[in-house]
Design a protein around this motif. Structure first.
Motif, mmCIF file in Angstrom:
data_model
loop_
_atom_site.group_PDB
_atom_site.id
_atom_site.type_symbol
_atom_site.label_atom_id
_atom_site.label_comp_id
_atom_site.label_asym_id
_atom_site.label_seq_id
_atom_site.Cartn_x
_atom_site.Cartn_y
_atom_site.Cartn_z
ATOM 1 N N UNK A 147 1.692 15.153 -2.022
ATOM 2 C CA UNK A 147 2.484 13.679 -2.304
ATOM 3 C C UNK A 147 2.269 12.847 -1.148
ATOM 4 N N UNK A 148 1.895 13.511 0.032
ATOM 5 C CA UNK A 148 1.830 12.595 1.331
ATOM 6 C C UNK A 148 0.959 11.599 1.229
ATOM 7 N N UNK A 149 1.323 10.396 1.708
ATOM 8 C CA UNK A 149 0.270 9.238 1.696
ATOM 9 C C UNK A 149 -1.230 9.587 2.570
ATOM 10 N N UNK A 150 -1.353 10.305 3.585
ATOM 11 C CA UNK A 150 -2.462 10.230 3.890
ATOM 12 C C UNK A 150 -3.354 11.489 3.451
ATOM 13 N N UNK A 151 -2.730 12.420 2.616
ATOM 14 C CA UNK A 151 -3.273 13.455 1.940
ATOM 15 C C UNK A 151 -3.882 12.646 0.410
ATOM 16 N N UNK A 152 -3.063 11.802 0.058
ATOM 17 C CA UNK A 152 -3.432 11.021 -1.258
ATOM 18 C C UNK A 152 -4.656 10.308 -1.044
ATOM 19 N N UNK A 163 8.750 3.168 -1.421
ATOM 20 C CA UNK A 163 9.531 3.883 -0.318
ATOM 21 C C UNK A 163 9.151 3.594 1.016
ATOM 22 N N UNK A 164 7.898 2.803 1.044
ATOM 23 C CA UNK A 164 7.417 2.412 2.227
ATOM 24 C C UNK A 164 7.717 0.856 2.700
ATOM 25 N N UNK A 165 8.387 0.157 1.906
ATOM 26 C CA UNK A 165 8.845 -1.308 2.070
ATOM 27 C C UNK A 165 10.350 -1.062 2.507
ATOM 28 N N UNK A 166 10.750 -1.444 3.516
ATOM 29 C CA UNK A 166 11.964 -1.277 4.052
ATOM 30 C C UNK A 166 13.050 -2.013 3.283
ATOM 31 N N UNK A 167 12.895 -3.159 2.983
ATOM 32 C CA UNK A 167 13.836 -3.949 2.469
ATOM 33 C C UNK A 167 14.210 -3.387 0.785
#
Lengths: 327, 327
Positions: free
Chosen positions: A30-35, A289-293
C-alpha cells in the motif's frame, strides 16, 4: 524494492519464480512508492494477461480443498497446463491454515516445475489487508500460468470476492450424516458452476448419491446463473485421484460455452469495472492522507466520532462535504 | 419514507417494533434523501446508545447457531434483559438460511415481548449491500435492547466485521469425528472470547471433552487477546438448554473485566473510528456521482479499465489524481 520494473517484468516473462514472488509482493503493497512502481508494472504486463482459466475453489473447512487443489493441479499440469495457486483471503488455508500447521500441504504440487503456489498475504487477519488477488492473478498470467486456482474458505463474504475475479466457481462438498443441505447457504448455490462431492469411497457411495440427488433438487429451485448450463454434481475422491478428470472436462466445457455465448467477455468486463471501483476507493483514501489540511479535518471528524458525541456516519458526511464539490 | 424523523424516534424510544423496523430500513438505505434523514435520526438517538452488551456469535453451518441464539436469547430475557438479534451479512442464516427454508427458526424467541429479531438486508447476496449492522445496533440500543446478538457464518471475512462492532465474540463448535482442530482457522481462534461446544449429550460427552482439551491446548499457542482473560471452553447443548447459564455468566464476567481494565472503552473508540472510515468511503463515492464532470471522468476511466487496454488500478489512480489535490 531492489528490483527495477524492467527486471521484474523480465523475471515474470521468463518464469523466474523468485521474481514473480517479488512482483506480487510489490502489487500487494500500500506504500505510495511501491504503488507507483506496481502500476507501471501492471500497465506493462497488460498485453500478456487475460489468457488463463480462472477457477475459484470453495468448500467448508474439512471439505478437502488443499488435497483437491494439489491433485487437480497436478492433473492440469499432466494436461500440459501451467498452474498457479492463490488464496483470496489471509484467513484461508494456504499459509495460515489449520492450527496444527499441516506442513505437507501441496508438497507434491509445489515440487512441480509448472506450478506456482502463492501463500496469501501474511499481514494480520484483523489488519485489513488490501485485496490484491486480482493483480496477483495478472502477474501469474503474464508469467504464463494458464490455470489459476483460487482457494477460499467456504462461507461468508470471501466467495463474493472470488466470484468477482474468476471465470468458473467450483464448490467442494462432503457427504455427512443427516440432512445434506443443512448449512449450505443459498448464496453459494447461486454462485456455483460445478459441484464436486469429495471423499467418496465405496463405503459412503450410496450416501454420496443421496447427497447428489438432494443437491440437484435444490439446484432446480435456483434461477440458473448461466443459460444453457446445468450445474453438474460430480462424485469422487481427490485423495484417490478419482473423478478429477471429469471436473477438468466440465470446467473446459463450461469455459467453451461461456465464450460461445459471449458471457465470458461480459463477465470479465464487469470484473474489471469492479476492480476499478475498488481501487478508486483505495486511492482516494491514500491521496487524502497526503494533503495536510484534508488530513487534519479527517482526524478531527474521526475524533468526534470516536468520542461518541456524534455518530460516525454523520461525521463522515460532514467531512466529505467539506472538501468535495457539492454542486 | 412516510415517517418523520420525530415519529421514528418516538417509535424507537417507546419500543414500537414496527417503527424500529422502519428506522432500520432507513439506516440501510443508500439513497441520498434517506441518508439525510438517517443521519438526523442517528445523531438524535446518540445519547441513548452504547449501553448494550454486543455479542458476536459465530460457528460453521451446522454448529447450531440459531438454536443457540433462540434459547440463549430466552435465557437473557428470563434474566431481565431485552434482546435484539441481528445478522451481519445477507448470506447469514436469519432470513435466507439453509435451502430448505426452516420456517420455525427462532419462533419461540420471536414471540417474546422483549425480543426483536431483524432479518439481514434482503438485497441480493452478490449485490454488495451496505454494511449497516452497526447503525442497526444503535437503533436497537436506543429502543432499550440491552443484549444484542449478532449472528454470522463461521469463516471468511464476516467475523472480522463482527469483531469490529461487538464487545464479546462467541464461537460455537461441535464435536465431530477425527481431528477436532482441522478446519478451525487461526484467525478465528485469535478473535474468540468464549467458546461453547454445542450439541453435547451423554453419548458424545467423552468426545466433547477431548475436543475441549484440544481447543485449550491450541489456545495456549495463541497470544491472548485480552490480558487476564483465559478463553473459557464450555460444554453443553443449546437445544436442551444445557450450559447456557454458564455462557451467560462468562460473558458478564468478561464485560466486567474489560470495563475494569479500560479495554471496553478503548475498543469501542476504535470501532467508532472504523465506522467513520467506512462511511467516509461510502460518502465520497456517492458525492462523486452527484458531480457531473467528476462522474463523466469516472465513467471514462472505468471504460478504459473494462476495455482491458489499461489495468483497473492504474485507471483508478489516474482518475483520483485528476480531481483530488495532490500536494
Amino acid at each position: 524494492m531492489k528490483f527495477s520494473t524492467e527486471e521484474l517484468i523480465k523475471g515474470i516473462r521468463s518464469g523466474d519464480k523468485r521474481l514473480i514472488g517479488k512482483a506480487i509482493t510489490l502489487a500487494e503493497s500500500k506504500k505510495a512508492e511501491h504503488r507507483q512502481q506496481a502500476e507501471e508494472l501492471l500497465m506493462q504486463i497488460m498485453p500478456y494477461t487475460g489468457n488463463s482459466v480462472r477457477v475459484g475453489v470453495t468448500g467448508v473447512p474439512g471439505a478437502g480443498k488443499s488435497t483437491f487443489i494439489e491433485n487437480f493441479g497436478r492433473l492440469a499440469i499432466a494436461n500440459g497446463k501451467k498452474v498457479a495457486v492463490l488464496a483470496i483471503d489471509p484467513s484461508s488455508a494456504i499459509n495460515k491454515g489449520s492450527i496444527l500447521g499441516d506442513k505437507t500441504r501441496m508438497e507434491e504440487l509445489a515440487k512441480e516445475e509448472n506450478a506456482f503456489i502463492r501463500p496469501s498475504p501474511s499481514s494480520g487477519f484483523l489488519g485489513g489487508v488490501a485485496n490484491t488477488t486480482f493483480e496477483t492473478m495478472m502477474i501469474c498470467e503474464a508469467a504464463g500460468y494458464d490455470y489459476i486456482l483460487i482457494e477460499t474458505v467456504g462461507v461468508g463474504q470471501s466467495e463474493v470476492l472470488v466470484a468477482d475475479i474468476t471465470d468458473v466457481f467450483l464448490f467442494l462438498k462432503i457427504t455427512g450424516g443427516g440432512d445434506e443441505l443443512q448449512g449450505i447457504k443459498r448464496g453459494i448455490m447461486e454462485m456455483v458452476d460445478v459441484i464436486f462431492i469429495n471423499k467418496v469411497e465405496a463405503e459412503n457411495l450410496q450416501k454420496a448419491k443421496n447427497t447428489r440427488l438432494e443437491l440437484k433438487r435444490a439446484l432446480d429451485f435456483i434461477p440458473p446463473k448461466e443459460k444453457d448450463w446445468k450445474v453438474p454434481v460430480l462424485l469422487g475422491s481427490a485423495l484417490s485421484n478419482n473423478g478429477l478428470e471429469e471436473v477438468f472436462e466440465k470446467i473446459s466445457d463450461f469455459i467453451i460455452l461461456k465464450k460461445k455465448t459471449g458471457r465470458f467477455e461480459q463477465v470479465r468486463i464487469r470484473q474489471a469495472e469492479k476492480r476499478f471501483e475498488y481501487w478508486v476507493q483505495e486511492y482516494i483514501l491514500s491521496m487524502m492522507k497526503k494533503n495536510n489540511s484534508v488530513e487534519e479535518a479527517y482526524m478531527q471528524h474521526k475524533k468526534n466520532a470516536s468520542a461518541m458525541v456524534s455518530n460516525p456516519s454523520t461525521e463522515a458526511k460532514l467531512f466529505v462535504e467539506k472538501f468535495l464539490p457539492r454542486n
